[in-house]
Design an enzyme around this catalytic site. Structure first.
Site, short mmCIF file in Angstrom:
data_model
loop_
_atom_site.label_atom_id
_atom_site.label_comp_id
_atom_site.label_asym_id
_atom_site.label_seq_id
_atom_site.Cartn_x
_atom_site.Cartn_y
_atom_site.Cartn_z
N ASP A 82 0.63 -1.17 0.00
CA ASP A 82 -0.05 -0.08 0.00
C ASP A 82 0.83 1.30 -0.06
OD1 ASP A 82 1.00 -0.35 2.49
OD2 ASP A 82 -0.87 0.28 3.63
N ASP B 263 7.33 -4.54 13.94
CA ASP B 263 7.76 -3.19 13.83
C ASP B 263 8.00 -2.84 15.16
OD1 ASP B 263 4.95 -3.26 14.32
OD2 ASP B 263 4.67 -1.44 12.73
N SER C 63 -4.67 -2.62 11.26
CA SER C 63 -4.76 -1.70 12.04
C SER C 63 -6.06 -0.86 12.06
CB SER C 63 -3.51 -0.78 11.89
OG SER C 63 -3.61 -0.01 10.59
#
Length: 484
Positions: free
Chosen positions: A250, A328, A359
């Protein structure tokens, strides 16, 4: 300024007296370029002479051929007449030989042209080898730097791939590997439509991961972490690349995306205090960056992600302890960071267009969709990026931050002391940092005590046209992991 390459402090980047050194380097560069041009011309001349000589040999060969045999029968034309059928066969045979020789000449010309192009391509690299660290830069110039695209179930991956392939300067030096999880067929068809322009990898383990009961709603994060581990193992252990750039499906990249990472690769290898380079600036909204300085680069203690480069040695260090989920945030922990920093730009070289994801659009509507994507090509490989090394960067950074006048947040908000183009706002606790960051429009979350885009506790950004340093006291001793 330490804000990227704009620093003009005496003694820095060569400072006073550095012009002569740069001038001598330029002269050496010019001399080297002249020598390379002479060598290149010699290769071309020898190739042309070889071509001409080959043609002369062919001509002598054809002229020196024995005459075709004559007919021994005493026909109408007499004993010396040539058999027409024999003459036809001879003509056909000679024509075939000439055609074969012409094909050899064509291949020879192609080889000459290839060598000519090779010399042209390598001339700038050879010239750079005359500069400090040039031989290392030349080696990095030839190294293959793959781009790993992490994908799943977004057919909109086409937007990501189109920009990567549009801006990619070389298929050979920048192979694109798309690793797909999920088994989503529509997305797989989109990836397959690019043919041999990229390599399509499919994550084989599509089973449901084992998730603690309290993390059931985070199942997607477990799948992502598993996929990252498999994909990076393919890059570094199966394909055996020495470095890689990782993007997600994305992300849209900037025109100088490849130039940016190629230029930073030698620095990443040379400086053990760096462990990654990122294309992303967490506080990179258009009104918070200096758009007129797209060449400016910084060190940051915060792992930015969203288009980042790592070395194979770093993966060898991380892979044995790779987490089951939230990879992450795990990267932002002190055990992984180990005091090392990343490089990040003033103006982002990636933007995200993926609001939908695991998310659930966290931060997207309020923040991520406003990040500015750089639209100007910066020739980073022509710039001296040595200022990013810790021994040069840290002293100048400290002088600039703590040499800036201290102001209060309310003074900034009211536009007071407008004559000051560079100011410092000091925080002393987690709560004051979050309050000041929120008031000034900076992302206020912390990971293991590290603020987004922060370096040595300092977050640098632009507020109403002024450079602002949101900084801890000058006697700052390190991050507090409880500030999370």
């Amino acid at each position: 300024m330490v804000d990227g390459v704009g620093l003009t402090e005496p003694g820095f980047w060569g400072g006073e007296g550095g012009g002569g050194r740069r001038g001598s380097e330029k002269q050496r560069w010019e001399r080297q370029r002249e020598r390379d041009m002479v060598r290149r011309a010699n290769v071309i001349v020898w190739g042309v002479l070889l071509f001409i000589g080959w043609n002369l040999l062919l001509l002598f060969f054809l002229l020196g051929r024995p005459p075709p045999p004559s007919s021994s029968s005493g026909g109408v034309g007499g004993a010396g007449d040539t058999d027409p059928e024999q003459l036809t066969l001879e003509v056909v045979r000679v024509a075939e030989e000439v055609e074969a020789e012409l094909e050899n000449q064509k291949r020879l010309l192609q080889q000459i042209q290839q060598h000519r192009g090779l010399w042209r391509a390598k001339a700038p690299t050879a010239a750079r080898s005359s500069l400090p660290g040039g031989s290392e830069a030349q080696e990095e110039e030839e190294e293959v730097l793959p781009v790993l695209v992490i994908g799943c179930d977004r057919p909109t991956i086409r937007r990501c791939l189109d920009k990567l392939l549009q801006y990619r300067p070389s298929k050979e030096l920048f192979p694109v590997l798309v690793s797909q999880d999920c088994g989503h067929e529509e997305t797989a068809r989109v990836i397959a439509s690019y043919g041999d322009q990229l390599v399509h990898l499919r994550q084989p383990d599509l089973s449901e991961p084992r998730v603690p009961p309290e993390h059931r709603k985070f199942r997607g994060y477990y799948k992502i972490s598993r996929h990252y581990r498999w994909a990076l193992n393919q890059v570094f252990r199966n394909f055996r690349y020495r470095a890689a750039v990782v993007v997600e499906d994305d992300l849209e990249v900037a025109p100088d995306f490849f130039e940016y990472f190629r230029a930073l690769l030698p620095l990443l290898r040379r400086d053990p205090s760096l462990w990654c380079a990122s294309a992303w600036h967490d506080n990179g909204k258009e009104q918070m960056v200096e758009s007129g300085r797209p060449e400016a680069l910084y060190r940051t203690d915060f792992f930015p992600g969203l288009g980042w480069m790592l070395l194979s040695d770093t993966w060898e260090e991380l892979e044995p302890k790779w987490p089951d989920a939230f990879w992450d945030d795990w990267m932002r922990g002190p055990e992984q960071r180990r005091g090392r920093a990343c490089v990040r730009p003033e103006v982002s070289r990636t933007v995200t267009f993926g609001r939908r994801g695991v998310s659930n659009g966290q931060f997207f509507d309020q923040h991520l969709r406003f990040i500015k994507l750089n639209d100007r090509f910066v020739p980073f490989r022509r710039l001296d990026l040595s200022y990013l090394s810790r021994e040069l960067y840290d002293p100048a950074f400290a002088r600039q931050v703590y040499g800036s006048p201290a102001v209060r947040v309310d003074e900034l908000q009211r536009g007071e002391r407008s004559e000051l183009r560079r100011v410092r706002v000091q925080y002393s606790s987690r709560d004051t940092f979050k309050a000041f960051a929120k008031a000034l429009g900076v992302m206020d979350d912390l990971k293991s005590g590290v603020p987004r885009a922060g370096y040595r506790g300092v977050v640098a950004f632009v507020y109403r046209g002024r450079r602002v340093y949101l900084a801890p006291p000058q006697d700052w001793t390190g991050y507090d992991p409880t500030w999370s």
